[in-house]
Design a protein around this motif. Structure first.
Motif, PDB file in Angstrom:
ATOM      1  N   PRO A  98       0.506 -29.796 -31.829  1.00 11.76           N
ATOM      2  CA  PRO A  98       0.008 -30.795 -32.798  1.00 11.76           C
ATOM      3  C   PRO A  98      -0.929 -30.182 -33.835  1.00 11.76           C
ATOM      4  O   PRO A  98      -1.164 -30.777 -34.878  1.00 11.76           O
ATOM      5  CB  PRO A  98      -0.759 -31.789 -31.916  1.00 11.76           C
ATOM      6  N   MET A  99      -1.422 -28.993 -33.527  1.00 10.65           N
ATOM      7  CA  MET A  99      -2.380 -28.398 -34.456  1.00 10.65           C
ATOM      8  C   MET A  99      -1.714 -27.799 -35.687  1.00 10.65           C
ATOM      9  O   MET A  99      -2.410 -27.435 -36.638  1.00 10.65           O
ATOM     10  CB  MET A  99      -3.186 -27.321 -33.734  1.00 10.65           C
ATOM     11  N   TYR A 148      -2.716 -29.117 -38.903  1.00  7.66           N
ATOM     12  CA  TYR A 148      -4.055 -28.731 -39.330  1.00  7.66           C
ATOM     13  C   TYR A 148      -4.016 -27.365 -40.008  1.00  7.66           C
ATOM     14  O   TYR A 148      -4.780 -27.084 -40.925  1.00  7.66           O
ATOM     15  CB  TYR A 148      -5.007 -28.686 -38.136  1.00  7.66           C
ATOM     16  N   ASN A 193      -0.521 -42.570 -30.634  1.00 13.46           N
ATOM     17  CA  ASN A 193      -0.862 -41.569 -31.628  1.00 13.46           C
ATOM     18  C   ASN A 193      -2.206 -41.882 -32.222  1.00 13.46           C
ATOM     19  O   ASN A 193      -2.590 -43.042 -32.334  1.00 13.46           O
ATOM     20  CB  ASN A 193       0.176 -41.549 -32.753  1.00 13.46           C
ATOM     21  N   VAL A 194      -2.890 -40.828 -32.608  1.00 12.62           N
ATOM     22  CA  VAL A 194      -4.128 -41.029 -33.347  1.00 12.62           C
ATOM     23  C   VAL A 194      -4.142 -40.018 -34.481  1.00 12.62           C
ATOM     24  O   VAL A 194      -3.730 -38.879 -34.315  1.00 12.62           O
ATOM     25  CB  VAL A 194      -5.365 -40.887 -32.435  1.00 12.62           C
ATOM     26  N   ARG A 204      -6.203 -39.027 -38.443  1.00 17.54           N
ATOM     27  CA  ARG A 204      -7.209 -39.337 -39.458  1.00 17.54           C
ATOM     28  C   ARG A 204      -6.583 -39.062 -40.809  1.00 17.54           C
ATOM     29  O   ARG A 204      -6.122 -37.959 -41.068  1.00 17.54           O
ATOM     30  CB  ARG A 204      -8.457 -38.483 -39.257  1.00 17.54           C
ATOM     31  N   MET A 256      -5.206 -45.415 -34.959  1.00 18.28           N
ATOM     32  CA  MET A 256      -4.777 -45.234 -33.581  1.00 18.28           C
ATOM     33  C   MET A 256      -3.733 -46.296 -33.283  1.00 18.28           C
ATOM     34  O   MET A 256      -3.912 -47.457 -33.637  1.00 18.28           O
ATOM     35  CB  MET A 256      -5.966 -45.357 -32.623  1.00 18.28           C
ATOM     36  N   ALA A 262     -11.082 -52.009 -42.368  1.00 20.91           N
ATOM     37  CA  ALA A 262     -10.766 -51.754 -40.968  1.00 20.91           C
ATOM     38  C   ALA A 262      -9.794 -52.835 -40.509  1.00 20.91           C
ATOM     39  O   ALA A 262      -9.712 -53.899 -41.122  1.00 20.91           O
ATOM     40  CB  ALA A 262     -12.024 -51.784 -40.111  1.00 20.91           C
ATOM     41  N   ILE A 297      -7.323 -49.486 -36.955  1.00 22.15           N
ATOM     42  CA  ILE A 297      -7.647 -48.652 -38.109  1.00 22.15           C
ATOM     43  C   ILE A 297      -9.154 -48.675 -38.280  1.00 22.15           C
ATOM     44  O   ILE A 297      -9.749 -49.729 -38.461  1.00 22.15           O
ATOM     45  CB  ILE A 297      -6.931 -49.135 -39.381  1.00 22.15           C
ATOM     46  N   ASN A 298      -9.736 -47.522 -38.157  1.00 26.29           N
ATOM     47  CA  ASN A 298     -11.192 -47.321 -38.140  1.00 26.29           C
ATOM     48  C   ASN A 298     -11.819 -48.012 -36.927  1.00 26.29           C
ATOM     49  O   ASN A 298     -11.217 -48.894 -36.334  1.00 26.29           O
ATOM     50  CB  ASN A 298     -11.829 -47.780 -39.444  1.00 26.29           C
ATOM     51  N   GLN A 299     -13.004 -47.566 -36.555  1.00 28.14           N
ATOM     52  CA  GLN A 299     -13.651 -48.049 -35.330  1.00 28.14           C
ATOM     53  C   GLN A 299     -12.706 -47.879 -34.147  1.00 28.14           C
ATOM     54  O   GLN A 299     -12.368 -48.829 -33.453  1.00 28.14           O
ATOM     55  CB  GLN A 299     -14.050 -49.527 -35.460  1.00 28.14           C
ATOM     56  N   ILE A 300     -12.284 -46.636 -33.936  1.00 30.40           N
ATOM     57  CA  ILE A 300     -11.250 -46.379 -32.928  1.00 30.40           C
ATOM     58  C   ILE A 300     -11.820 -45.938 -31.589  1.00 30.40           C
ATOM     59  O   ILE A 300     -11.061 -45.672 -30.669  1.00 30.40           O
ATOM     60  CB  ILE A 300     -10.269 -45.293 -33.420  1.00 30.40           C
ATOM     61  N   GLU A 301     -13.151 -45.877 -31.473  1.00 32.01           N
ATOM     62  CA  GLU A 301     -13.735 -45.292 -30.259  1.00 32.01           C
ATOM     63  C   GLU A 301     -13.343 -46.037 -28.989  1.00 32.01           C
ATOM     64  O   GLU A 301     -13.328 -45.477 -27.913  1.00 32.01           O
ATOM     65  CB  GLU A 301     -15.274 -45.254 -30.360  1.00 32.01           C
ATOM     66  N   GLY A 358     -10.497 -47.274 -28.397  1.00 34.96           N
ATOM     67  CA  GLY A 358      -9.042 -47.228 -28.216  1.00 34.96           C
ATOM     68  C   GLY A 358      -8.621 -46.817 -26.818  1.00 34.96           C
ATOM     69  O   GLY A 358      -7.642 -47.339 -26.282  1.00 34.96           O
TER      70      GLY A 358
END
Lengths: 202, 409, 626
Positions: free
Chosen positions: B42-43, B46, B320-321, B323, B330, B355, B372-376, B378
């Motif tokens: 997955p990297m 990046y 999936n997650v 950014r 997520m 969000a 979407i956003n505020q995914i902590e 999840g």
């Protein structure tokens, strides 16, 4: 080996552990200096509100096997065999949030951190205060917790205590959950207030 | 005991690690066509985007084969499996015997077959080599990139190229990207975010041919339009790498059918990762969830079972997650069921709020979610989907930014 | 942010305006309350102490951790000290409010307060008589001056007891004397309370709480009572008047000015300016059809009582009202003004004005009012409000106003009864009216907005219990429709009959929160008429949604005066079972009344009904089992 053990029924939601945790992970390790630091130190323990607005100190359980570790794309998350602590290597972390998706307790946060390369957002979570423990101190959250919601103990010993407490509860007033009168009254009234209330999250 | 593992992806590696946990002496042979050390697939996006160097791809600091006492057979594809004789034949003709076999051969990217598709600078995006090739092309100067497909791969490629400041056009068949993963509201938010950063999206068109000398210069579309492009990334999905398996030898669907111990129809032959067709927890049907975290877990479970410790796999879950500039997205489980009759869907937020959250319930079971956003939080929702525990607390709790674990106690 | 729409209120305007506020990205008290969860349990139980800096300290309620502060104070002492400091703060607030009125009275007597005057000479003379001032043939202004001096004397501490204690029934005064809680001076008791709670002074929780009772009484029979009496003298004795309530009282085509706070000193002058020809002409020139002055909170109640000015809402509506976008100016004095509202107003065109030298707020323009300049200042502000009318943007007034009757002073209630309390006493004796409950107090985001008030009052009147209300409750009950004569349809048959024959609603509006003293005067009159003590009467008090220190003090002076009082939200005392037991049981032995805590208003109604039926039984009247 001693570890941090959570007794959620004893959490009064004062959030002292959050402050202490942030300070323990600050450069200065002093509350008054820490609030001036950049990046702003942030806690790894998160006191959330339960259905009756009761406090709950939510921290990394250092699960074994750790779902975050299995999900980590880069191998940044690893377990220290000696302390059983699950660590995140901020140099390897790519802030992909795969760990947040894996963690069933929701303890991961993403932000800059003193331990990470400057300017880099990384995944951050409880490290069992390894730096403090190495200096002979106990984890910061436990040190400040005055109710016994967070204790530092051998798991076996803590379980024995718990078993005895449950046994006492069974033999006396079960409804009071073995809590002091004051706390039982407080809990009852608090629940009644929340029922009459309207917290908008509900 | 002699274990053979086909594939050195995360499923294969985790299987080997699990076997070693159980048995320090068993022989482990690992076959792979990739010679590069085991790395984080997955990297690669990046690396393409430039936020991480190619050198950081390997998962292990030292030589993992030595550390785990694995006999590596690299740069070789498996040509044939003889399940009865318990022999695997490599493309170079060598035979390897095994007592237990793990097929963790993963999947291959689908290519596009149109006139000119053999031109240079037309890539798939699957391996570290793909991304090295792409980087080489980029270093020689790329102005207009064309991305085919709005799935995960296409979207990640587009995102990475945009971040490099390259003009990107994306051709998709659905009205918004990631249509397999997210619902329309979320998809439109993602589309908008990408467009705000320079992406051009064309819906419902496909390429009929590529033109160019040695490398691609333009793409002809079925709309009659011609697009300048000096780099093309094909994100048309993947197929399990199963060409070495004889028909009727092992039961297969789209991938290798496995039971809850990840064992195929032949005892002692296991499958894990992108090649394995498991039971999808959210869909409640057989499915291949070709994602890294599933491969990681399945590999580990398969490894335990191969070394005699019975560990069952509860099934797999798509998730999936990612950014995307200002959006953290997520998505998990059945986030966008085609037929919504039996589902209750709660959603709130959206483009204006910045969000968004969407929960899909099947009865009182959480089946899917998009954040979407505020995914902590999840991970808690994912655990709820995966464990199929009836949701007993008010559903609005799950929608709240203050949702936390104590509310589930 | 993600929450699907939620009802924060039992009122339609509350919910609609909350949605509007959310839509406009306005942060409200509910958002902040949510963000504060979980609130600190040490503080919530009264177990944290910040009195000195050997601390801060806290006591572990589970018994394992520290059981005493650094100084050695245990849970009982810490809880008692904290509660006592709340009482002191509440008493200080009401009493200082009263002092400001006395200062205006003083200035009026010297002709130094243009615009203010003695509106009720009758009351001036009567109260002066109570203070032993010779009034015969004297110029009322001279009497006013002497009365102001005498009242100021009550704040000091040279006398044995504050003057108006003499209004209490003799039996009650005896109880206070025996318990050592007769208030000696208004400021004195607050000062002494602060002194006693200093580290190393009073460390006997019973003794502390006893002083708490005395401190509260110095408010109820001192500062607050002076505030009400002087307000009546300066602005008139309230008489029943029709009015309108809810957010619908704001008018689309008029300049809307909202007054917020507590003291009528400012709002009365604003109200005067609003009806002046000069201002009306200006308003019309500015494109408005008129000037619409409305109130929120208790300063609004003061205006409603005397002028029939409409009420736009209570405590939790103060932010929401602004989200109508229809408020051209909000003028505040002091108390219960959330520091957030300047920020809320910034989202709209509303001009925010603070007026008191002791109360300043972020996001407000400060225009300081004093007795000598108030009349002029008020005109300047109204002019500015008129100018701001043109700056309005989108206006959202979600409801149409509801009718109500307000303005029941004890004087007018007795007048309505034909000059004596006898008809009321007869109705109580006959059992047609079972008794009376004063429902008072605030809003608190811990309780769904107005849910406690409305639910409780509905149950009480159904049970033939007459309700008198003040403060934020009075707006809630008016909005719920309890304050029109036809509301007797919701009352039990006895109450319906009596109120019907008198042409009054079953819920009587007695005024602002300092006006709770009107309840003390009324129960004293009833007790005297029956020859009993207040604690013998079938009456009770209730604060179903209280939040403030002032409410603690009111509750304590009610209980100390013999009125058993229900509290909705729990006070921060559960950390000490001793304090809890004293407040809920022990006080019965000392003052013949105690507290009951019950967040659920339905259950609270049962509690209060039981109190009343028990009192009836003790009086030898017929009694129902509840």
């Amino acid at each position: 080996m001693k570890q941090v053990i959570v007794n959620p029924e004893k959490c009064v939601g004062c959030m002292q552990c959050m402050l202490a945790c942030a300070v323990a992970h600050a450069k200065s390790e002093s509350l008054f200096a820490a609030v001036q630091e950049t990046p702003k130190p942030r806690p790894r323990v998160h006191v959330g509100a339960g259905l009756f607005n009761q406090g709950f100190p939510n921290r990394c359980r250092h699960c074994d096997p750790a779902p975050c570790q299995l999900a980590c794309l880069t191998g940044a998350i690893f377990r220290d065999a000696a302390t059983h602590t699950v660590f995140i290597n901020p140099d390897r972390c790519i802030n992909c949030a795969s760990c947040a998706m894996a963690c069933p307790y929701g303890v991961l946060r993403f932000h800059e951190d003193t331990a990470a390369p400057p300017g880099k957002t990384v995944a951050v979570k409880c490290d069992n205060c390894d730096a403090r423990v190495a200096r002979g101190k106990i984890p910061a959250c436990v040190e400040v917790c005055k109710t016994g919601a967070l204790i530092y103990d051998e798991m076996g010993h803590a379980l024995d205590q718990k078993t005895r407490q449950v046994a006492r509860t069974m033999s006396s007033d079960a409804a009071a959950q073995g809590l002091p009168d004051t706390v039982a009254l407080y809990n009852t009234l608090k629940q009644a207030t929340v029922k009459a209330g309207t917290a908008i999250r509900r | 005991m002699k274990h053979l593992i086909v594939g050195n992806g995360i499923a294969g590696i985790n299987a080997a690690k699990a076997i070693r946990e159980m048995d320090t002496t068993a022989a482990i042979v690992m076959v792979s066509d990739e010679t590069f050390p085991p790395y984080s697939r997955p990297m690669i996006s990046y690396v393409l985007e430039g936020s991480e160097p190619h050198e950081k791809l390997p998962l292990f600091a030292g030589n993992v084969y030595e550390d785990l006492n694995i006999t590596p057979v690299l740069g070789n594809r498996v040509a044939q499996l003889d399940a009865k004789k318990k022999i695997v034949r490599l493309e170079n003709g060598a035979d390897i015997e095994f007592e237990t076999l793990l097929i963790a051969s993963g999947a291959d990217a689908r290519h596009i077959r149109v006139p000119g598709s053999e031109l240079g600078n037309i890539f798939t995006m699957r391996t570290q080599k793909d991304v090295l090739d792409q980087l080489k092309a980029v270093s020689q100067g790329v102005e207009n990139a064309l991305v085919l497909g709005g799935g995960l791969v296409g979207f990640k490629a587009a995102h990475a190229l945009l971040k490099r400041g390259i003009k990107v056009t994306m051709l998709i068949t659905s009205p918004y990207p990631l249509a397999m993963q997210v619902d329309e509201t979320a998809g439109k938010m993602i589309l908008r975010e990408l467009e705000d950063h320079g992406l051009t999206v064309k819906v419902g068109v496909s390429v009929t041919a590529f033109d160019g000398d040695a490398t691609v210069e333009n793409a002809r579309l079925d709309s009659g339009e011609t697009l300048d492009c000096d780099l093309v990334i094909v994100g048309k999905g993947v197929d399990p790498s199963l060409r070495f398996i004889e028909q009727n030898d092992i039961q297969t669907g789209y991938g290798i059918l496995v039971d809850k111990y990840l064992c195929s129809s032949i005892p002692n032959i296991y499958a894990a990762g992108d090649a394995a067709e498991t039971f999808d927890i959210a869909r409640q049907t057989r499915w291949i969830n070709a994602i890294w975290p599933e491969a990681a877990i399945q590999g580990r479970i398969a490894g335990f079972n191969m070394s005699g410790r019975k560990v069952s796999c509860p099934g797999s879950l798509g998730r999936n997650v990612m950014r995307i500039y200002g959006l953290d997205v997520m998505t998990m489980g059945l986030a966008n069921p085609e037929n919504t009759d039996n589902f209750e869907i709660i959603q709130a937020g959206g483009e204006k709020t910045g969000a968004y959250r969407r929960l899909v319930f099947h009865g009182d079971i959480l089946a899917g979610a998009v954040l979407i956003n505020q995914i902590e939080q999840g991970g808690m929702l994912r655990a709820m989907i995966e464990n199929r525990v009836p949701v007993r607390i008010p559903r609005s709790c799950l929608m709240s930014l203050d949702f936390n674990y104590s509310q589930l106690l | 942010m993600f929450e699907p729409r939620k009802d924060v209120s039992v009122t339609s305007d509350g919910n609609q305006l909350f949605d509007k506020a959310v839509k406009d990205n306005v942060e409200t008290v509910w958002h902040r309350h949510d963000a504060q969860q979980p609130q600190c349990g040490f503080c919530d139980m009264g177990l944290s102490c910040r009195i000195c800096i050997m601390g801060p300290c806290r006591v572990d309620p589970f018994g394992q951790g520290p059981q005493a502060g650094v100084c050695g104070a245990d849970a009982d002492i810490i809880v008692a000290r904290n509660l006592c400091r709340m009482i002191a703060a509440g008493a200080a607030s009401h009493s200082d409010h009263g002092r400001d009125l006395v200062e205006v009275l003083q200035a009026v007597s010297k002709n130094e307060a243009p615009g203010y005057k003695i509106r009720s000479e009758e009351k001036l003379l009567r109260v002066a008589g109570e203070y032993g001032i010779q009034t015969d043939g004297k110029d009322p202004l001279a009497v006013a001056g002497e009365l102001a001096d005498a009242m100021m004397e009550d704040y000091g501490m040279r006398k044995k007891a504050v003057t108006l204690v003499s209004r209490a029934p003799e039996k009650r005064r005896k109880i206070w004397e025996n318990a050592g809680i007769t208030p000696r001076g208004i400021d004195r008791e607050t000062s002494e309370m602060m002194h006693r709670t200093h580290m190393g002074v009073d460390n006997d929780w019973v003794s502390l709480l006893t002083q708490g009772l005395r401190n509260a009484l110095s408010d109820g029979w001192g500062g607050s009572m002076i505030a009400t009496e002087v307000s009546d003298i300066l602005f008139g004795v309230p008489a029943p008047k029709p009015t309108m309530v809810n957010a619908g009282v704001l008018k689309k085509d008029q300049v809307n000015i909202v007054v917020h706070g507590h003291n009528p000193v400012v709002s009365e002058m604003v109200s005067k300016a609003c009806i002046s020809e000069e201002m009306l002409t200006l308003a019309k020139a500015g494109g408005a059809t008129g000037i619409n002055l409305v109130g929120v909170c208790c300063t609004g109640n003061e205006l409603l009582m005397r002028r029939g000015i409409a009420m736009a809402g209570n405590h939790l509506m103060t932010e929401l009202i602004l989200s109508t976008g229809a408020v051209d100016m909000m003028i505040v004095d002091y108390q219960c003004i959330m520091p957030s509202i300047g920020k809320v107003a910034a989202c709209y065109h509303t001009k925010m004005i603070s007026t008191s030298d002791k109360a300043r707020f972020p996001g407000m323009e400060h225009h300081e009012f004093h007795p000598d300049n108030a009349e002029e200042k008020a005109k300047t502000l109204v002019k500015a409000a008129i100018e701001n009318f043109g700056n309005r943007k989108e206006v959202f007034i979600p409801v149409t106003p509801r009718e109500a009757v307000g303005g029941f002073s004890i004087e007018t209630i007795l007048a309505a009864l034909g000059g004596t309390a006898d008809p009321l006493i007869d109705a109580i004796k006959a059992g047609k009216i079972r008794g009376a409950v004063g429902v008072v107090g605030c809003n608190n985001p811990k309780i769904k907005h107005d849910h406690g008030h409305v639910t409780l009052i509905k149950k009480l009147i159904e049970n033939d219990i007459l309700v008198v209300d003040t403060g934020c409750v009075s707006v809630a009950s008016a909005k719920a429709g309890f304050k029109v004569p036809s509301a007797i349809e919701m009352a039990g048959p006895g109450l319906k009959e009596i109120c019907g024959s008198l042409g009054i609603p079953p819920v009587l509006h007695l005024g602002s929160c300092v006006d709770n003293v009107r309840i003390l005067v009324l129960v004293s009159a009833l007790a005297d008429a029956l020859g009993v003590d207040i604690s013998d009467l079938p009456v009770a008090g209730s604060a179903p949604e209280w939040y403030s220190e002032k409410a603690v003090t009111i509750g304590v002076y009610c209980v100390a005066s013999g009125i058993t009082t229900h509290l909705g939200p729990m006070p921060p005392v559960t950390g000490s079972m001793n304090v809890v037991k004293l407040l809920t049981e022990g006080l019965n032995d000392l003052v013949g009344a105690a507290f009951g805590v019950e967040p659920d208003p339905e259950k609270a109604a049962v509690f209060l009904t039981r109190v009343i039926e028990k009192k009836r039984k003790a009086l030898g009247l017929d009694s129902r089992t509840v």
